[in-house]
Structure formats: structure tokens, C-alpha cells
Design a protein around this motif. Sequence first.
Motif, mmCIF file in Angstrom:
data_model
loop_
_atom_site.group_PDB
_atom_site.id
_atom_site.type_symbol
_atom_site.label_atom_id
_atom_site.label_comp_id
_atom_site.label_asym_id
_atom_site.label_seq_id
_atom_site.Cartn_x
_atom_site.Cartn_y
_atom_site.Cartn_z
ATOM 1 N N LEU A 194 3.930 -24.886 -8.474
ATOM 2 C CA LEU A 194 3.702 -25.374 -9.822
ATOM 3 C C LEU A 194 4.949 -26.076 -10.353
ATOM 4 N N ARG A 195 4.728 -26.972 -11.278
ATOM 5 C CA ARG A 195 5.837 -27.606 -11.975
ATOM 6 C C ARG A 195 6.380 -26.684 -13.055
ATOM 7 N N SER A 196 5.518 -25.840 -13.623
ATOM 8 C CA SER A 196 5.909 -24.915 -14.681
ATOM 9 C C SER A 196 6.738 -23.772 -14.125
ATOM 10 N N THR A 197 7.521 -23.137 -14.978
ATOM 11 C CA THR A 197 8.368 -22.032 -14.546
ATOM 12 C C THR A 197 7.560 -20.740 -14.452
ATOM 13 N N PHE A 198 8.198 -19.696 -13.905
ATOM 14 C CA PHE A 198 7.479 -18.460 -13.592
ATOM 15 C C PHE A 198 7.018 -17.694 -14.833
ATOM 16 N N VAL A 199 7.530 -18.024 -16.016
ATOM 17 C CA VAL A 199 7.076 -17.314 -17.214
ATOM 18 C C VAL A 199 5.796 -17.923 -17.785
ATOM 19 N N HIS A 200 5.349 -19.043 -17.209
ATOM 20 C CA HIS A 200 4.125 -19.688 -17.678
ATOM 21 C C HIS A 200 3.001 -19.409 -16.684
ATOM 22 N N HIS A 201 2.076 -18.571 -17.104
ATOM 23 C CA HIS A 201 0.979 -18.138 -16.242
ATOM 24 C C HIS A 201 -0.156 -17.673 -17.138
ATOM 25 N N VAL A 202 -1.221 -17.114 -16.581
ATOM 26 C CA VAL A 202 -2.388 -16.757 -17.392
ATOM 27 C C VAL A 202 -2.322 -15.340 -17.942
ATOM 28 N N GLY A 203 -1.327 -14.572 -17.570
ATOM 29 C CA GLY A 203 -1.179 -13.228 -18.125
ATOM 30 C C GLY A 203 -0.485 -13.277 -19.475
ATOM 31 N N THR A 204 -0.563 -12.183 -20.223
ATOM 32 C CA THR A 204 0.040 -12.147 -21.554
ATOM 33 C C THR A 204 1.457 -11.589 -21.556
ATOM 34 N N GLU A 205 1.888 -10.963 -20.475
ATOM 35 C CA GLU A 205 3.260 -10.470 -20.374
ATOM 36 C C GLU A 205 4.127 -11.574 -19.783
ATOM 37 N N PRO A 206 5.143 -12.067 -20.505
ATOM 38 C CA PRO A 206 5.925 -13.205 -20.020
ATOM 39 C C PRO A 206 6.490 -13.022 -18.616
ATOM 40 N N PHE A 207 6.928 -11.812 -18.279
ATOM 41 C CA PHE A 207 7.535 -11.587 -16.975
ATOM 42 C C PHE A 207 6.570 -10.893 -16.005
ATOM 43 N N GLY A 208 5.282 -10.970 -16.321
ATOM 44 C CA GLY A 208 4.288 -10.319 -15.474
ATOM 45 C C GLY A 208 4.228 -10.888 -14.078
ATOM 46 N N LEU A 209 4.312 -12.206 -13.953
ATOM 47 C CA LEU A 209 4.246 -12.827 -12.623
ATOM 48 C C LEU A 209 5.474 -12.461 -11.800
ATOM 49 N N GLU A 210 6.644 -12.442 -12.431
ATOM 50 C CA GLU A 210 7.868 -12.071 -11.722
ATOM 51 C C GLU A 210 7.773 -10.631 -11.222
ATOM 52 N N SER A 211 7.287 -9.724 -12.077
ATOM 53 C CA SER A 211 7.138 -8.327 -11.665
ATOM 54 C C SER A 211 6.127 -8.198 -10.536
ATOM 55 N N PHE A 212 5.058 -8.977 -10.598
ATOM 56 C CA PHE A 212 4.040 -8.996 -9.552
ATOM 57 C C PHE A 212 4.675 -9.411 -8.217
ATOM 58 N N ALA A 213 5.505 -10.442 -8.244
ATOM 59 C CA ALA A 213 6.167 -10.917 -7.018
ATOM 60 C C ALA A 213 7.131 -9.876 -6.473
ATOM 61 N N GLU A 214 7.902 -9.267 -7.358
ATOM 62 C CA GLU A 214 8.875 -8.263 -6.919
ATOM 63 C C GLU A 214 8.184 -7.052 -6.296
ATOM 64 N N ALA A 215 7.078 -6.610 -6.891
ATOM 65 C CA ALA A 215 6.375 -5.428 -6.391
ATOM 66 C C ALA A 215 5.755 -5.658 -5.025
ATOM 67 N N ARG A 216 5.537 -6.920 -4.673
ATOM 68 C CA ARG A 216 4.894 -7.258 -3.394
ATOM 69 C C ARG A 216 5.848 -7.949 -2.420
ATOM 70 N N ASP A 217 7.139 -7.877 -2.730
ATOM 71 C CA ASP A 217 8.159 -8.475 -1.873
ATOM 72 C C ASP A 217 7.872 -9.959 -1.626
ATOM 73 N N ARG A 218 7.514 -10.658 -2.693
ATOM 74 C CA ARG A 218 7.202 -12.088 -2.587
ATOM 75 C C ARG A 218 8.141 -12.929 -3.466
ATOM 76 N N GLU A 219 9.333 -12.418 -3.676
ATOM 77 C CA GLU A 219 10.286 -13.136 -4.527
ATOM 78 C C GLU A 219 10.697 -14.473 -3.926
ATOM 79 N N ASP A 220 10.541 -14.612 -2.598
ATOM 80 C CA ASP A 220 10.882 -15.899 -1.988
ATOM 81 C C ASP A 220 9.901 -16.994 -2.401
ATOM 82 N N GLU A 221 8.771 -16.624 -3.049
ATOM 83 C CA GLU A 221 7.814 -17.607 -3.540
ATOM 84 C C GLU A 221 8.110 -18.040 -4.975
#
Length: 407
Positions: free
Chosen positions: A56-83
Amino acid sequence: MLECVIVGGGIHGTYLTQRLLQDTALERENLLIVDPHDRLLASFRQKARACEMDALRSTFVHHVGTEPFGLESFAEARDREDELLPTPGYPRRPSLSLFLDYADAVIDGNDLESLHRRAAVESIHRDGEAFELELADADGSVTEALETRTCVLAIGHGGRYRRPSWAAGVDGIDHVWDDEFDPDVRATETIVVGGGITAAQLATCLADRESVTMLSRRPLETATVEADPRWINWNHIERHLHRHPPGSQARYETIREARNDATIPQPLFDRLETAMDEESLRVRHGDVRSARRVDGRTRLALADGGCCSADRVVLATGFAPVFSHPFVDRVADALGLERGFRGMPVLSDETLAWRRTDGETSRLFASGALTAGTVGPLAGNIAGARRAADRLNPGVESVVDSTRLTP
């Protein structure tokens, strides 16, 4: 009778549904999303696949969830921070697969599909103090009607894309977002017409397996984001946009000048240059004068006297203006809604409610590209969904509360 119907199940409709349920007294049984696709975000998924988007062109805080850092936490919990991909001078951007996986987790976790009615809205009419929405099936036949106190238009561009007049009726020319175009179908040579991010994404991906010419009307330009990030801030929007009258040409021009349309992010531009160095892709500049099919190839004649030809031509020429969408025209005419310059909806800057021609505020609200005249140049983006919810939700709740208190 429903309290609120959201027309559109894309990023805006999906996000707004959550915010309405969280921020207002609306109950699930009083809220519905109406969208003709089989699943939420279906149109976004199809467009991303067609141009072979990988991030995406948008940063990781822009997503469809309501928690601003929800996507980042999702990535960290699944060891997908390289994405979460680096962007010089800006926060990281998610890969497309990470963004969509998180979106699916949000949709499933909130059981949003249970609020999704698979149908198209054919028309909207007033029925006393309520709205009646006529729903249609795939062939346009009206199947049922819904009554609702409030309605939110969270529509995209509705499958209406910019198609140059020279492309009309010529075989071998598809728009990148046409259902008929399949990026997995191989060709020996392809011309991609366009100079923005979609054209660049498609051209670089196709260049991995075939010869590609990217044909742009003007020299390519780079920009990290689609508009200055200050346009996310309501104070900036109010100072620079709301100082002009709603629906005015001044607002329209302010939005147009603020957007970095037909630009390419630097990481993608670097990939373009690599493909050019490897001679699998070339970039040409010029206006197309005409097109015709000759001996199984599509030939484009350019205004400067040059020409180029290929097995197929793919248009990456953007969207048709949403302000002039036929559905928007029908709704505005039926409900007596006020339009401004070039059909821009005249909305309340405080609630995004669409003003009627008699000066009264309607109970029809808007989100997405329709709200550019109030939300600013990022209105149609993910960030725009968040800003729209900030003002739209209190407006919807106020209407619902007032009608409940009415004897």
C-alpha cells in the motif's frame, strides 16, 4: 424500520460500520451495509489484483480497523513485521497481503458480514421522515425496498473509469480494472497507458515476464503520498478548505491543487528504473491520437507523428469523476439535494449531511470521494474514512436520538 443503512461495502463502509457501533447508541439490528459484491472489500481486492499491487501507499496506521496500531500489533503477533516496509521519511507501509489479512481479521472478529446485504441500491426516495431504498439484483430488477431513518453514501467510483475517446470500439484495449482484463494472461508485448501509480505497478510486474511499454502523456513524477499529510488534520482542513464556501469552485481548485495525482512513490519508481535498465520495460511520452487493430496487434498513432504497437493495450487512466456518477445524479434529483461546482455535493462541514436545495439539512450523509469538498484531498483514502467518521457519526446519532424522542 432501520436506523441507518450504509451504501457501499468498501474500505469506507467497512470502517464506518465499526465506528457507528462503537461510538453511537446504534444496535446491530438497526444497521445494515448494502453492497452488491459477494464479500466486503471485494472491489478493492479485485483492483489490487488487477494491477498486481504488492504494497500500500498508505502507512501502517491507515487500515480498516478502529485501533490505530491494530495492524502493527497483528503483524508483530504473527512474526510478520518484515511486511511493514520502510519508506524514507515516512512511517512504514504494509504489504497488500498483510493489509488484507488484517482486514479479514477485523471483518470476522466483528462479524461484519452478518450486516452485509448483497444487493445494489437502485434508487433512494423520501418516505415522510424516512428514506426508502430500492434494492436490485444483478440484472437491475428491483427485488425489495428498505426503510431507514438515515443513510450514508460510502460509494466508490462505481466501476466508472476514464476511457480516452480514441480507445472506443477498438479491439485489444482493456482498462486495468475491467472484469475482462486478467493480468495472468500472458502476451508477448503490452502497452500500459498511464503515468501514475497503477500504471507503474502493472508495468513493472508485467515486465518480469514480457516486453512492456509504459506510455505516459507527460514525464513521470514521484511523490511518496497522494497529498501532504497535513490534510489529515481537521485544523488544516478548516483553515485551508473551509474558508471557502461549501460546494464552491475555490474548494474544488484547492483540492485539485493539493492532490499528487498521476505520481509514483519513489520505491516503485526505483523498480521502474531497474526494469528499464534490464531492457524489459521502456517508457515513452506522448498523447495518443488514434488506435486501430492491425494483423492481430493494436497500433497507437501519437500526436507527435510517432506510433507504437503491441499484442494488447491496457489503460491505467484512472476513474471517472464520482460527482457526476449517474447514481449520485439520481439520488440528488430524487431528494432535492444541492450541488455545487461540477456537481460537488454541498455538505455540512460539521456532520457531512447533504444539504437540500430548500436550505434544510437532509438525513443523507456521505463518506469517501463524494466528501472531498469537506474532508479534503484525502477524502477517498483510508485516512479520509477516519476523518469522515469523526463528524458523520455524531450527526447520525443526533438524528436517531431526535426521532426516538419524538412522540
